[in-house]
Design a protein around this motif. Structure first.
Motif, PDB file in Angstrom:
ATOM      1  N   THR A 133       0.827  -1.202   0.000  1.00  0.00           N
ATOM      2  CA  THR A 133       0.000   0.000   0.000  1.00  0.00           C
ATOM      3  C   THR A 133       0.861   1.253   0.000  1.00  0.00           C
ATOM      4  O   THR A 133       1.739   1.422   0.851  1.00  0.00           O
ATOM      5  N   ALA A 180       0.583   5.315   0.236  1.00  0.00           N
ATOM      6  CA  ALA A 180      -0.267   6.453   0.576  1.00  0.00           C
ATOM      7  C   ALA A 180       0.405   7.734   0.097  1.00  0.00           C
ATOM      8  O   ALA A 180       1.544   8.020   0.482  1.00  0.00           O
ATOM      9  N   LEU A 205       0.270  11.664   0.246  1.00  0.00           N
ATOM     10  CA  LEU A 205      -0.314  12.688   1.112  1.00  0.00           C
ATOM     11  C   LEU A 205      -0.435  14.013   0.362  1.00  0.00           C
ATOM     12  O   LEU A 205       0.571  14.652   0.041  1.00  0.00           O
ATOM     13  N   ARG A 213      -3.269   4.974  -2.504  1.00  0.00           N
ATOM     14  CA  ARG A 213      -4.331   5.735  -1.864  1.00  0.00           C
ATOM     15  C   ARG A 213      -3.898   7.195  -1.709  1.00  0.00           C
ATOM     16  O   ARG A 213      -2.789   7.462  -1.239  1.00  0.00           O
ATOM     17  N   CYS A 249      -4.477  10.542   0.308  1.00  0.00           N
ATOM     18  CA  CYS A 249      -5.053  10.954   1.588  1.00  0.00           C
ATOM     19  C   CYS A 249      -4.680  12.398   1.884  1.00  0.00           C
ATOM     20  O   CYS A 249      -3.772  12.966   1.276  1.00  0.00           O
ATOM     21  N   TYR A 303      -9.150   9.453   1.387  1.00  0.00           N
ATOM     22  CA  TYR A 303      -8.700   8.958   2.680  1.00  0.00           C
ATOM     23  C   TYR A 303      -8.159  10.092   3.537  1.00  0.00           C
ATOM     24  O   TYR A 303      -7.672  11.105   3.034  1.00  0.00           O
ATOM     25  N   ALA A 347      -4.980   6.741   6.946  1.00  0.00           N
ATOM     26  CA  ALA A 347      -4.423   5.858   5.913  1.00  0.00           C
ATOM     27  C   ALA A 347      -2.913   5.748   6.029  1.00  0.00           C
ATOM     28  O   ALA A 347      -2.323   4.768   5.562  1.00  0.00           O
ATOM     29  N   LEU A 348      -2.266   6.746   6.644  1.00  0.00           N
ATOM     30  CA  LEU A 348      -0.814   6.695   6.780  1.00  0.00           C
ATOM     31  C   LEU A 348      -0.386   5.532   7.674  1.00  0.00           C
ATOM     32  O   LEU A 348       0.661   4.922   7.464  1.00  0.00           O
ATOM     33  N   GLU A 351      -1.717   2.684   7.848  1.00  0.00           N
ATOM     34  CA  GLU A 351      -1.916   1.411   7.163  1.00  0.00           C
ATOM     35  C   GLU A 351      -0.996   1.240   5.957  1.00  0.00           C
ATOM     36  O   GLU A 351      -1.023   0.196   5.300  1.00  0.00           O
ATOM     37  N   ALA A 352      -0.198   2.264   5.661  1.00  0.00           N
ATOM     38  CA  ALA A 352       0.615   2.242   4.445  1.00  0.00           C
ATOM     39  C   ALA A 352       1.957   1.557   4.660  1.00  0.00           C
ATOM     40  O   ALA A 352       2.525   1.582   5.749  1.00  0.00           O
ATOM     41  N   ILE A 396       4.864   5.863   2.195  1.00  0.00           N
ATOM     42  CA  ILE A 396       4.188   7.160   2.176  1.00  0.00           C
ATOM     43  C   ILE A 396       4.967   8.088   1.252  1.00  0.00           C
ATOM     44  O   ILE A 396       6.199   8.194   1.364  1.00  0.00           O
TER      45      ILE A 396
END
Length: 345
Positions: free
Chosen positions: A3, A5, A7, A39, A41, A58, A62-63, A65-66, A69
């Motif tokens: 995953t 993320a 930002l 994702r 976010c 998101y 979500a950070l 779960e990543a 990043i």
């Protein structure tokens, strides 16, 4: 799936945002599966991206779960991050999450304190400002990306592609990275560092400075194999006095100034003519093609042939920024853990 993320903060730079989304999105495993889940976010649902508005599906949660990043740059990097952002990033880092910044996203990254004591990069134009704002970070403006293991930073926007391909190669191997590179119409490996994208103009002398006529003469005669004694004789002063005056008025030595004038002339010829390297070496006052190649690589960060391929006029390739601030930078390459030279600059 891994995953990623991304930002997006208010004022996010559109290319910085989209480059990692597309690059990771193009990756495919040998069986056709996608290895990455991307994702977007943000702190709030909608953020400005200059000409348009981005809606982020998101939030900051979500950070946590990543696996990776990405911090894209913003138009005006704030000195303090929005509430909750630094804490979320530091918590993710403590859990081993890989964090990478794109271009001036390094300002956001450095604001967390996570880059303290580490080497980092950003766009060459913004590098002095990053170093001034965050003196605890070692800023290297001459590479396309820096990989410290868990933390990575990339230079100008296009260097985000280099960094993302580097991460894909680390995660899933060269074959997967090569496929993503082909789909992105990018080479998996690029020659040189940011130095090749900087216009190497000559150190200016203050208006009315005593050396101003001499500098004009040197620029007009840089194709000749001039010696320090010849330059001093033209200036009507001793070599010792000449060196001192040059240091005072240009910040460099006569021969260093002359080398840069020659390389700048060579850049122009490589961009606008079909002359072979040997001919350009002669036209720019270098004693031999070998000496020319060595000096050119030292100043521009790449070989004359590679520079010509990248910047040849009319071939639809990226050009050096003409209206930006001028700076000189030594050769540099993208780096891999341990500080060695990388192969994907």
């Amino acid at each position: 799936m891994h995953t990623v993320a991304v930002l997006a903060l208010d004022g996010v730079v559109p290319f910085d945002l989209s480059a990692p989304i597309d690059t990771f999105g193009w990756a495919r495993l040998p069986d056709g599966r996608q290895p990455y889940r991307v994702r977007v976010c943000s702190v709030r649902r909608e953020v400005s991206a200059g000409a348009f508005t981005v809606r982020a599906p998101y939030g900051l949660e979500a950070l946590a779960e990543a696996d990776t990043i990405i911090l894209p740059g913003v138009a005006e990097p704030p000195e303090e991050l929005p509430p909750g952002v630094a804490e979320a990033l530091r918590a993710a880092a403590a859990n081993g999450t890989r964090i990478a910044s794109v271009c001036v996203g390094a300002f956001l990254f450095a604001a967390t304190g996570l880059l303290d004591g580490l080497r980092a990069t950003t766009h060459w134009f913004a590098a002095p400002r990053l170093a001034e704002r965050h003196p605890e970070v070692t800023v290297d403006p001459n590479v396309l990306y820096v990989d410290n293991g868990q933390f990575l930073t990339s230079a100008g926007a296009a260097a985000a592609l280099d960094m993302c391909l580097h991460m894909i190669r680390k995660d899933f191997g060269s074959a997967v990275a090569a496929h993503a590179a082909r789909m992105s119409v990018m080479p998996l490996e690029r020659e040189g560092g940011q130095a090749q994208f900087i216009v190497h103009d000559l150190p200016p002398a203050p208006a009315g400075a005593t050396l101003e006529p001499l500098l004009g003469w040197l620029a007009d005669h840089c194709d000749r194999e001039l010696t320090l004694d010849e330059i001093a004789a033209k200036a009507g002063m001793s070599t010792r006095t000449l060196n001192r005056r040059f240091r005072e008025q240009t910040g460099t030595t006569p021969l260093q100034w002359l080398h840069r004038a020659r390389v700048r002339r060579a850049q122009h010829l490589l961009e606008t003519t079909d002359h072979p390297v040997e001919r350009i070496a002669a036209l720019t006052g270098f004693g031999s093609p070998t000496a020319f190649r060595e000096r050119f690589r030292r100043v521009a960060g790449t070989s004359p042939q590679a520079y010509r391929r990248a910047f040849r006029t009319g071939e639809g390739v990226e050009r050096p920024p003409r209206g930006a601030a001028r700076a000189q930078a030594p050769a540099g390459r993208g780096t891999v853990p341990g500080g060695g030279a990388g192969n994907a600059p």
